[in-house]
Design a protein around this motif. Structure first.
Motif, PDB file in Angstrom:
ATOM      1  N   VAL A   6      44.606  52.307   7.587  1.00 27.72           N
ATOM      2  CA  VAL A   6      43.870  53.155   6.632  1.00 27.72           C
ATOM      3  C   VAL A   6      43.149  52.246   5.641  1.00 27.72           C
ATOM      4  CG1 VAL A   6      44.011  55.063   5.000  1.00 27.72           C
ATOM      5  CG2 VAL A   6      45.651  54.903   6.880  1.00 27.72           C
ATOM      6  N   ALA A   8      39.457  49.748   5.855  1.00 29.42           N
ATOM      7  CA  ALA A   8      39.098  48.453   6.455  1.00 29.42           C
ATOM      8  C   ALA A   8      38.563  47.544   5.360  1.00 29.42           C
ATOM      9  CB  ALA A   8      38.068  48.665   7.560  1.00 29.42           C
ATOM     10  N   GLY A   9      39.357  47.404   4.279  1.00 33.17           N
ATOM     11  CA  GLY A   9      38.987  46.524   3.173  1.00 33.17           C
ATOM     12  C   GLY A   9      39.531  45.130   3.437  1.00 33.17           C
ATOM     13  N   VAL A  11      42.556  43.658   2.849  1.00 30.94           N
ATOM     14  CA  VAL A  11      43.883  43.572   3.455  1.00 30.94           C
ATOM     15  C   VAL A  11      43.929  44.325   4.796  1.00 30.94           C
ATOM     16  CG1 VAL A  11      46.210  44.516   3.137  1.00 30.94           C
ATOM     17  CG2 VAL A  11      45.195  43.093   1.356  1.00 30.94           C
ATOM     18  N   LEU A  29      40.991  54.048  10.000  1.00 27.10           N
ATOM     19  CA  LEU A  29      40.552  55.279   9.330  1.00 27.10           C
ATOM     20  C   LEU A  29      39.701  54.842   8.142  1.00 27.10           C
ATOM     21  CD1 LEU A  29      40.642  58.366   8.791  1.00 27.10           C
ATOM     22  CD2 LEU A  29      42.704  57.975   7.457  1.00 27.10           C
ATOM     23  N   GLY A  73      46.176  50.460   3.726  1.00 28.24           N
ATOM     24  CA  GLY A  73      45.531  49.320   3.061  1.00 28.24           C
ATOM     25  C   GLY A  73      44.519  49.725   2.010  1.00 28.24           C
ATOM     26  N   THR A  74      44.799  50.830   1.285  1.00 23.18           N
ATOM     27  CA  THR A  74      43.878  51.230   0.212  1.00 23.18           C
ATOM     28  C   THR A  74      44.394  50.687  -1.122  1.00 23.18           C
ATOM     29  OG1 THR A  74      45.042  53.252  -0.364  1.00 23.18           O
ATOM     30  CG2 THR A  74      43.403  53.413   1.391  1.00 23.18           C
ATOM     31  N   HIS A  78      43.531  54.939  -5.038  1.00 20.64           N
ATOM     32  CA  HIS A  78      43.000  55.815  -3.984  1.00 20.64           C
ATOM     33  C   HIS A  78      44.120  56.442  -3.168  1.00 20.64           C
ATOM     34  CE1 HIS A  78      38.866  53.622  -4.063  1.00 20.64           C
ATOM     35  NE2 HIS A  78      38.838  54.724  -4.794  1.00 20.64           N
ATOM     36  N   ASP A  85      44.148  62.376   3.511  1.00 19.63           N
ATOM     37  CA  ASP A  85      43.355  62.084   4.710  1.00 19.63           C
ATOM     38  C   ASP A  85      44.214  61.669   5.893  1.00 19.63           C
ATOM     39  OD1 ASP A  85      41.241  62.669   3.098  1.00 19.63           O
ATOM     40  OD2 ASP A  85      40.471  60.620   2.955  1.00 19.63           O
ATOM     41  N   ILE A 125      48.310  37.486   0.639  1.00 19.66           N
ATOM     42  CA  ILE A 125      47.048  37.016   1.222  1.00 19.66           C
ATOM     43  C   ILE A 125      46.031  36.947   0.086  1.00 19.66           C
ATOM     44  CG2 ILE A 125      46.307  39.397   1.811  1.00 19.66           C
ATOM     45  CD1 ILE A 125      44.977  38.201   4.345  1.00 19.66           C
ATOM     46  N   GLU A 126      45.128  35.986   0.158  1.00 18.04           N
ATOM     47  CA  GLU A 126      44.036  35.947  -0.825  1.00 18.04           C
ATOM     48  C   GLU A 126      42.767  36.313  -0.062  1.00 18.04           C
ATOM     49  OE1 GLU A 126      43.143  32.133  -2.545  1.00 18.04           O
ATOM     50  OE2 GLU A 126      42.129  33.025  -4.266  1.00 18.04           O
TER      51      GLU A 126
HETATM   52  N1  LIG Z   1      42.913  41.504  -1.550  1.00 19.67           N
HETATM   53  C1  LIG Z   1      44.013  40.805  -1.630  1.00 19.67           C
HETATM   54  O1  LIG Z   1      43.966  39.577  -1.598  1.00 19.67           O
HETATM   55  C2  LIG Z   1      45.335  41.470  -1.761  1.00 19.67           C
HETATM   56  C3  LIG Z   1      45.434  42.821  -2.038  1.00 19.67           C
HETATM   57  N2  LIG Z   1      46.679  43.405  -2.095  1.00 19.67           N
HETATM   58  C4  LIG Z   1      46.817  44.827  -2.347  1.00 19.67           C
HETATM   59  O2  LIG Z   1      46.414  45.526  -1.175  1.00 19.67           O
HETATM   60  C5  LIG Z   1      45.833  46.795  -1.523  1.00 19.67           C
HETATM   61  C6  LIG Z   1      44.438  46.878  -0.924  1.00 19.67           C
HETATM   62  O3  LIG Z   1      43.647  45.915  -1.567  1.00 19.67           O
HETATM   63  P1  LIG Z   1      42.287  45.343  -0.965  1.00 19.67           P
HETATM   64  O4  LIG Z   1      42.355  45.264   0.504  1.00 19.67           O
HETATM   65  O5  LIG Z   1      41.976  44.131  -1.740  1.00 19.67           O
HETATM   66  O6  LIG Z   1      41.285  46.512  -1.380  1.00 19.67           O
HETATM   67  P2  LIG Z   1      39.804  46.773  -0.853  1.00 19.67           P
HETATM   68  O7  LIG Z   1      39.121  47.502  -1.938  1.00 19.67           O
HETATM   69  O8  LIG Z   1      39.202  45.525  -0.318  1.00 19.67           O
HETATM   70  O9  LIG Z   1      40.041  47.736   0.367  1.00 19.67           O
HETATM   71  C7  LIG Z   1      40.503  49.035   0.233  1.00 19.67           C
HETATM   72  C8  LIG Z   1      39.763  49.862   1.255  1.00 19.67           C
HETATM   73  O10 LIG Z   1      40.335  51.172   1.272  1.00 19.67           O
HETATM   74  C9  LIG Z   1      39.310  52.048   1.623  1.00 19.67           C
HETATM   75  N3  LIG Z   1      39.681  53.421   1.314  1.00 19.67           N
HETATM   76  C10 LIG Z   1      39.998  53.969   0.115  1.00 19.67           C
HETATM   77  N4  LIG Z   1      40.331  55.251   0.250  1.00 19.67           N
HETATM   78  C11 LIG Z   1      40.218  55.539   1.566  1.00 19.67           C
HETATM   79  C12 LIG Z   1      40.409  56.714   2.338  1.00 19.67           C
HETATM   80  N5  LIG Z   1      40.791  57.857   1.782  1.00 19.67           N
HETATM   81  N6  LIG Z   1      40.187  56.653   3.673  1.00 19.67           N
HETATM   82  C13 LIG Z   1      39.794  55.506   4.259  1.00 19.67           C
HETATM   83  N7  LIG Z   1      39.583  54.342   3.587  1.00 19.67           N
HETATM   84  C14 LIG Z   1      39.796  54.375   2.256  1.00 19.67           C
HETATM   85  C15 LIG Z   1      38.102  51.560   0.845  1.00 19.67           C
HETATM   86  O11 LIG Z   1      37.003  52.000   1.561  1.00 19.67           O
HETATM   87  P3  LIG Z   1      35.563  52.366   0.975  1.00 19.67           P
HETATM   88  O12 LIG Z   1      34.726  51.217   1.413  1.00 19.67           O
HETATM   89  O13 LIG Z   1      35.227  53.623   1.658  1.00 19.67           O
HETATM   90  O14 LIG Z   1      35.716  52.487  -0.528  1.00 19.67           O
HETATM   91  C16 LIG Z   1      38.288  50.036   0.940  1.00 19.67           C
HETATM   92  O15 LIG Z   1      37.542  49.477   1.993  1.00 19.67           O
HETATM   93  C17 LIG Z   1      45.879  46.857  -3.051  1.00 19.67           C
HETATM   94  O16 LIG Z   1      47.026  47.530  -3.469  1.00 19.67           O
HETATM   95  C18 LIG Z   1      45.949  45.377  -3.462  1.00 19.67           C
HETATM   96  O17 LIG Z   1      46.554  45.192  -4.726  1.00 19.67           O
HETATM   97  C19 LIG Z   1      47.818  42.719  -1.829  1.00 19.67           C
HETATM   98  C20 LIG Z   1      47.764  41.391  -1.560  1.00 19.67           C
HETATM   99  C21 LIG Z   1      46.531  40.642  -1.573  1.00 19.67           C
END
Ligand SMILES: NC(=O)C1=CN([C@@H]2O[C@H](COP(=O)(O)OP(=O)(O)OC[C@H]3O[C@@H](n4cnc5c(N)ncnc54)[C@H](OP(=O)(O)O)[C@@H]3O)[C@@H](O)[C@H]2O)C=CC1
Ligand SMILES: CC(C)(CO)C(=O)C(=O)O
Length: 304
Positions: A6, A8-9, A11, A29, A73-74, A78, A85, A125-126
């Motif tokens: 869930v 594709a950000g 993480v 998703l 992975g949101t 969110h 969803d 992860i960074e």
């Molecule tokens: N980045 C990092 O280095 C690290 C992050 N974390 C934690 O991991 C979690 C995720 O972080 P991160 O990956 O950086 O965040 P990002 O913002 O890079 O990715 C989150 C993704 O979630 C998507 N999203 C949000 N809501 C929905 C939904 N309802 N359905 C489908 N997709 C959705 C967003 O998509 P859209 O493009 O549509 O907005 C976005 O692409 C956080 O809690 C963070 O603290 C933990 C360790 C390291």
């Protein structure tokens, strides 16, 4: 085993693509704009562990699909929308593994689904998304940890670990995921706290004696709150994590700081704010944490 990731950000994109790259059945998703971007460009990882480029399978809310494991992975802010969803895909036997920072989401997920279906999870992860939507992964750590809340090495945990075996990421089944999550919560609250407060990577902060003292002070406050709440943390947690912060690359940033640099929302309420509520309830003095949280709330106010 069918995986649904869930989001594709940074993480979700990273661990999902590593699993797909290995040949596992992975679907993402996503929301419509991200789907379009992925369709045009594919999902690309640029990483110190080697680049990857896959054409991901995606679904958007409302489309059909059946999955055994859901990796969440949101961002925490969110979570409510993500729960709504993803709910249609959480069927009998489906397992949900969150990868978010913090701990408060565990309660919410167990309430939204069933406690039985939600495993504990966290990642180190960074990573961040580039302007084009590629995952940029910039330091040696790329570790995902998950496990039964009870600590048992059940068949489902072993099957998931098996699916990840051989993927280009370190994935571990933990027998103490509760403690692992509290430890990660402590670490990220301090790291994101100082890096956003001073708006610098960890290196320049820790090499200043005053910066090192702030880091040490924050760890002392955070662990005092967790101990007062009787959470399962190690006796020497603050010393260990203070040392751990000194092993990180000089240029290491927190994900919260990277989001701040992009002018995005931050998880202040779910990380620092949630601990401050505990401190309030338990009457633990936490002035440094309060200062960090105040700075974050002022940043958030400017976003509005
Ligand atoms: N980045 C990092 O280095 C690290 C992050 N974390 C934690 O991991 C979690 C995720 O972080 P991160 O990956 O950086 O965040 P990002 O913002 O890079 O990715 C989150 C993704 O979630 C998507 N999203 C949000 N809501 C929905 C939904 N309802 N359905 C489908 N997709 C959705 C967003 O998509 P859209 O493009 O549509 O907005 C976005 O692409 C956080 O809690 C963070 O603290 C933990 C360790 C390291
Ligand atoms: C501790 C760190 C940097 C690595 O996992 C992290 O979790 C984050 O920045 O969100």
């Amino acid at each position: 085993m069918r995986f649904l990731v869930v989001g594709a950000g940074a993480v979700g994109g990273y661990f999902g693509a590593r699993l797909a790259e290995k040949g596992e059945d992975v679907t993402f998703l996503v929301r419509p704009a991200r789907r379009e971007q992925l369709k045009q460009r594919g999902l690309r990882i640029r990483s110190v562990h080697g680049d990857a480029h896959i054409q991901p399978q995606t679904i958007v809310n409302g489309e059909d699909g059946q999955f055994d494991v859901i990796l969440l992975g949101t961002k925490a802010y969110h979570l409510e929308q993500a729960i709504q969803d993803v709910a249609p895909y959480v069927q009998a036997g489906t397992v949900v593994i969150p990868m978010l920072n913090g701990i408060k989401h565990m309660e919410r997920l167990k309430e939204a689904f069933s406690a039985e279906q939600v495993l504990g999870g966290l990642c180190f992860i960074e990573a961040t998304l580039s302007e084009e939507g590629d995952v940029l992964q910039t330091s040696p750590i790329h570790r995902l940890v998950f496990g039964e809340w009870s600590g048992e090495q059940t068949e489902r945990v072993q099957a998931i670990a098996e699916a990840f075996a051989g993927a280009n990421a370190m994935v571990e089944a933990s027998s103490n995921i509760q403690q692992d999550m509290w430890h990660k919560y402590s670490f990220i609250t301090a790291l994101s706290g100082v890096t956003t407060l001073f708006r610098k990577p960890i290196g320049p902060i820790r090499e200043l004696p005053a910066g090192a003292a702030v880091i040490q002070g924050l760890f002392a406050e955070i662990t005092a709150i967790m101990r007062a709440a009787d959470e399962p943390i190690a006796a020497d947690l603050e010393e260990k994590q203070y040392k751990q912060i000194h092993t990180m690359g000089y240029e290491m940033k927190s994900s919260m700081q990277r989001d701040m640099e992009k002018g995005l929302s931050v998880e202040a309420d779910q990380l620092q704010g949630c601990l401050l509520q505990m401190a309030d309830r338990l009457q633990v003095h936490a002035p440094l944490l309060q200062a960090v949280y105040t700075a974050l709330k002022l940043y958030e106010a400017d976003l509005m």
